[in-house]
Design an enzyme around this catalytic site. Structure first.
Site, PDB file in Angstrom:
ATOM      1  CE  LYS A 151     -38.315 -14.349  10.303  1.00 56.70           C
ATOM      2  NZ  LYS A 151     -39.214 -15.480  10.278  1.00 56.70           N
ATOM      3  CG  HIS A 267     -48.581 -13.242  10.964  1.00 53.48           C
ATOM      4  ND1 HIS A 267     -48.820 -14.550  10.594  1.00 53.48           N
ATOM      5  CD2 HIS A 267     -47.273 -13.011  10.703  1.00 53.48           C
ATOM      6  CE1 HIS A 267     -47.688 -15.087  10.135  1.00 53.48           C
ATOM      7  NE2 HIS A 267     -46.735 -14.176  10.186  1.00 53.48           N
TER       8      HIS A 267
HETATM    9  C1  3PG Z   1     -43.598 -13.746   8.270  1.00 51.70           C
HETATM   10  O1  3PG Z   1     -44.063 -13.362   9.338  1.00 51.70           O
HETATM   11  O2  3PG Z   1     -44.084 -13.438   7.167  1.00 51.70           O
HETATM   12  C2  3PG Z   1     -42.427 -14.706   8.274  1.00 51.70           C
HETATM   13  O3  3PG Z   1     -41.928 -14.868   9.538  1.00 51.70           O
HETATM   14  C3  3PG Z   1     -41.416 -14.298   7.244  1.00 51.70           C
HETATM   15  O4  3PG Z   1     -40.096 -14.624   7.573  1.00 51.70           O
HETATM   16  P1  3PG Z   1     -38.980 -14.712   6.431  1.00 51.70           P
HETATM   17  O5  3PG Z   1     -38.930 -13.388   5.726  1.00 51.70           O
HETATM   18  O6  3PG Z   1     -37.676 -15.020   7.144  1.00 51.70           O
HETATM   19  O7  3PG Z   1     -39.394 -15.806   5.526  1.00 51.70           O
END
Ligand code: 3PG
Length: 412
Positions: A151, A267
């Site tokens: 992030k 994903h």
């Molecule tokens: C994912 O790929 O699951 C999300 O990007 C999770 O991001 P977060 O942990 O900041 O909510």
């Protein structure tokens, strides 16, 4: 509709000769009529009787309504309705999850479950590595895997991405991954990113820590295999594919390619467009079953009721079961509990999901008051506490990073 009836309530069917689906149906029609409309539309019928439907075609290929339980109807499709040489998941979905959503007489339809016969399952290879394979690669036989999503999800350079992963690995995380919206943007070209991350993973290994990072290769069908090979040759330890934007065939193409020798992390971005409405769409359980058939080694299944994505713990457990049940001839998929994860909710997630899962946090790592390494340590400490069955607040008394995380985000 013609004179042919698709109703076969209570009929005992050979389970190896049918694909059996459960649909939740909302309609003003009598439920039997609605069920029959689905069975007809998705097999040998249409909106009116047709002169071209004869007894032989009907008997052999018509779907059968085999059960009705409240608003849930069970429909069995003869195995012969499905392609054998080409077609695969796109053709399967056109049958079990196609036109029916558009039927005007139905206010809502949700495909809740599907069970495939052996003959169809054996056309698929399933995961190459699966949960056990991932654990072997990571030298982590028992505890949940602990991961992070870099992030911010976009904007970091290859060097900063690699720096993040080094910090996360130094804090004890076993898994890193690109986020779903990052592939090959100018600020972070995929080749440079893959090589930079590979370098820090090597460094971590030399320091005694095993970690993998999934590089997002989501792209067009004609390019994905080549990109997978390139990324592997640049040193990637895992690949990531967004299954619903790329299609199930993308997973299959990469996972079944013998040249690809690293696991595929899947994903589910966009899934909520299909899964969120409890009365319309497709359940995540069905998506999970298809991903497993196609060869995903790890799959996002939600946080089983906790975290920003919410979701329902019962549904989460069904997804997990689809990943790990032993009723199909495939390796188990590593269920990834991700989306709004942070240390304080780890005990609840581990209680719901058990220990054979990957617990993964983006903001819950990068948002730690003392940075990524401390955030990673706090996540690992939370997982250790849950694994040992120790109360998280008590554990935090002797674990500074966890204490700071609980102070910032709490435990709810
Ligand atoms: C994912 O790929 O699951 C999300 O990007 C999770 O991001 P977060 O942990 O900041 O909510």
């Amino acid at each position: 509709m013609s004179n042919y009836s698709y109703m076969a309530l209570g009929e005992e069917l050979d389970k190896d000769a049918y694909v059996v689906c459960k649909y939740r149906v909302t309609t003003d029609l009598p439920i039997e009529k609605a069920a029959e409309a689905i069975a007809a539309e998705q097999s040998t019928g249409t909106w009116t009787g047709i002169s071209t439907l004869n007894d032989e075609v009907f008997t052999r290929y018509a779907a059968k309504v085999t059960a009705i339980d409240g608003d849930v109807v069970t429909i069995a499709y003869p195995e012969e309705d499905f392609s054998i040489r080409v077609g695969a998941i796109p053709q399967i979905l056109s049958v079990i999850s196609g036109n029916l959503y558009g039927l005007g007489s139905l206010k809502g339809v949700r495909l809740e479950d599907v069970v495939f016969p052996k003959g169809i399952l054996k056309q698929y290879q399933g995961p190459k590595f699966g949960d056990k394979g991932l654990r072997e690669i990571l030298h982590r036989p028992e505890k949940p895997l602990v991961g992070t999503i870099v992030k911010p999800k976009i904007g970091l350079s290859p060097k900063d991405t690699a720096g993040y992963i080094y910090e996360a690995g130094s804090g004890g995380l076993t898994n890193g991954k690109d986020d779903e919206t990052l592939v090959d943007q100018a600020f972070c070209p995929i080749e440079e990113r893959t090589k930079a991350v590979a370098e820090v993973l090597d460094r971590l290994r030399e320091e005694g820590h095993h970690m993998v990072h999934a590089i997002n290769i989501s792209t067009n069908g004609q390019d994905i295999r080549e990109l997978a090979e390139d990324v592997q040759s640049w040193g990637a330890t895992q690949l990531m594919i967004d299954v619903l934007t790329c299609g199930y065939g993308a997973i299959q193409a990469v996972a079944e390619d013998p040249r690809i020798k690293i696991p595929v992390h899947v994903h589910r971005t966009m899934h909520a467009a299909m899964t969120k409405d409890p009365l319309n769409g497709i359940s995540m359980r069905v998506i999970s079953k298809l991903v497993r058939m196609c060869g995903g080694d790890a799959l996002h299944i939600g946080t089983l009721g906790a975290g920003k994505m919410g979701g329902d713990s019962t549904e989460g457990r069904l997804n997990q079961d689809a990943c790990q049940s032993d009723d199909v001839p495939f390796k188990s998929v590593m269920p990834v509990c991700s989306g709004g994860m942070y240390p304080g909710i780890v005990p609840a997630v581990v209680k719901a999901a058990g220990t054979n899962c990957q617990i993964q946090a983006g903001g819950g790592v990068a948002g730690h008051p003392e940075g990524v390494r401390a955030g990673a340590m706090a996540m690992c400490q939370a997982v250790d506490a849950a694994f040992e069955g120790i109360d998280i607040a008590e554990y935090a008394q002797t674990h500074h990073e966890l204490k700071l995380a609980l102070d910032r985000w709490g435990t709810k």
